[in-house]
Design an enzyme around this catalytic site. Structure first.
Site, PDB file in Angstrom:
ATOM      1  N   CYS A  15      30.658  29.911  34.985  1.00 35.61           N
ATOM      2  CA  CYS A  15      30.923  29.232  33.703  1.00 35.61           C
ATOM      3  C   CYS A  15      31.009  27.719  33.877  1.00 35.61           C
ATOM      4  CB  CYS A  15      32.187  29.787  33.056  1.00 35.61           C
ATOM      5  SG  CYS A  15      33.634  29.698  34.107  1.00 35.61           S
ATOM      6  N   HIS A  49      38.570  29.832  32.982  1.00 34.00           N
ATOM      7  CA  HIS A  49      37.228  29.920  32.413  1.00 34.00           C
ATOM      8  C   HIS A  49      36.876  28.591  31.736  1.00 34.00           C
ATOM      9  CE1 HIS A  49      33.724  31.677  30.562  1.00 34.00           C
ATOM     10  NE2 HIS A  49      34.135  31.305  29.363  1.00 34.00           N
TER      11      HIS A  49
END
Ligand code: ZN
Length: 377
Positions: A67, A322
């Site tokens: 990510c 994330h």
């Protein structure tokens, strides 16, 4: 969203087409350069297309904790100033060098995103390329560090000096470090450049800074070096107290501000600071900094007017987190949230959710802020 117009090129065919064009470029003489440049641009656009992801936005599949990479790639590839440079790179001569060349792999990925009909594509070739340069895959990375690594690789592998210069102009911040002896007033100055402004979000007493403007002012504040921080002064011939300050000299077209939300506190454990920290849509540096914090003329300062372009946000903890990127499309003037393969249109109010909140453990907080210079009025 994600619908592409135009044809889908085979990767190999594209590479061959590109290398032919680039070879043709190499043998051209300087005569009638302007005319030929235009012709070259036309030839290139016939391969790469004119639009910079004009018809929406394309996601990137997560290939295992990637990510951070996906978010940074979107920030690079949605920036039309950057892709304008990327399109003019020299294509590496053979397959081995192509596989190792980061800008070339980014260009191929951009092509895949523009001319595919998918809502998302796999960045696996670029990921493999980065792994050849010792960027570890399948692990959690700090997006700010990776931004620097990625930028250095791009810069190093762009062979044309004029492109390197354009890349520097696009991203590099120039500052002047001042160090003044408080006993004899002798002063040393040193120019340096930075890719991001790493601004603290707490002051030295661990008090929360209230806004981005406060963080910037705090970053450029003069600092007294006393006691065990004293420096040796050649004029005084001994260690004396010094005043250290950083003055802003020049700001680039694309300005990246790194909010130092990850901090070491008391122990080796990295702590994430989640508190509320608003940042503006429009930012005028000449209004934020004092006369003393700048080393620039009026013309330079007049160009320090910015509007926000992107936010790389982090959610979760330092060990389990994330990243996603909020980016304002420069061609459509719409905000998108790029969450790996999921891309959705959002509003500025949604982007403001990344201001942070101390109570929300998993909550999103802005980590990198990318501002773009406004066109001169
Ligand atoms: Zn001195």
């Amino acid at each position: 969203m994600g619908q592409r117009s135009g044809h889908q090129e085979g990767g190999k065919k594209l590479e061959v087409a590109l290398s032919q064009i680039m070879e043709a470029e190499e043998v051209q003489t300087n005569a009638e350069e302007d005319k030929e440049t235009k012709a070259k641009v036309q030839k290139l656009t016939s391969v790469f297309g004119v639009a910079d992801l004009k018809n929406g936005a394309v996601g990137l599949y997560n290939i295992g904790q990637s990510c951070w990479l996906n978010s940074l790639l979107q920030v690079f590839l949605m920036n039309t100033c950057f892709t304008g440079i990327l399109r003019r790179i020299t294509v590496p001569p053979d397959d081995k060098q192509k596989r190792r060349n980061v800008p070339y792999q980014m260009l191929l990925l951009l092509e895949k995103m523009q001319h595919g009909k998918q809502k998302a594509v796999y960045p696996e070739d670029l990921a493999v390329c980065l792994s050849l340069h010792r960027v570890k895959l399948f692990v959690q990375h700090d997006a700010a560090q990776l931004f620097l690594t990625l930028w250095n690789l791009i810069k190093k592998q762009m062979k044309k000096p004029e492109l390197v210069e354009e890349l520097n102009d696009l991203y590099t911040i120039c500052v002047q470090e001042h160090l003044a002896c408080q006993k004899c007033s002798s002063e040393t100055k040193r120019n340096s450049s930075m890719l991001t402004l790493p601004v603290p979000v707490l002051d030295s007493n661990s008090h929360v800074l209230k806004s981005l403007e406060d963080c910037l002012q705090y970053f450029f504040r003069p600092e007294e070096l006393t006691d065990h921080n004293m420096c040796f002064c050649e004029h005084c011939g001994k260690k004396t107290p010094f005043l250290q300050s950083t003055k802003l000299v020049h700001l680039p077209q694309t300005l990246t501000i790194h909010l130092k939300r990850f901090c070491f506190r008391k122990s080796a454990y990295i702590h994430k600071l989640r508190h509320y920290l608003p940042f503006p849509e429009d930012l005028d540096f000449s209004a934020v900094l004092t006369e003393n914090q700048c080393q620039a003329d009026d013309k330079e300062k007049a160009a320090w007017k910015y509007e926000i372009f992107a936010v790389v946000a982090h959610s979760g903890s330092t060990t389990c987190g994330h990243y996603c990127a909020y980016i304002r499309s420069l061609t459509e003037c719409k905000w998108y949230c790029f969450n790996d393969s999921h891309v959705c249109q959002v509003s500025w109010d949604d982007v403001k959710c990344t201001y942070g909140h101390s109570e929300l453990h998993w909550g999103e907080t802005a980590y990198l802020l990318i501002y773009m210079k406004k066109p001169p009025q």
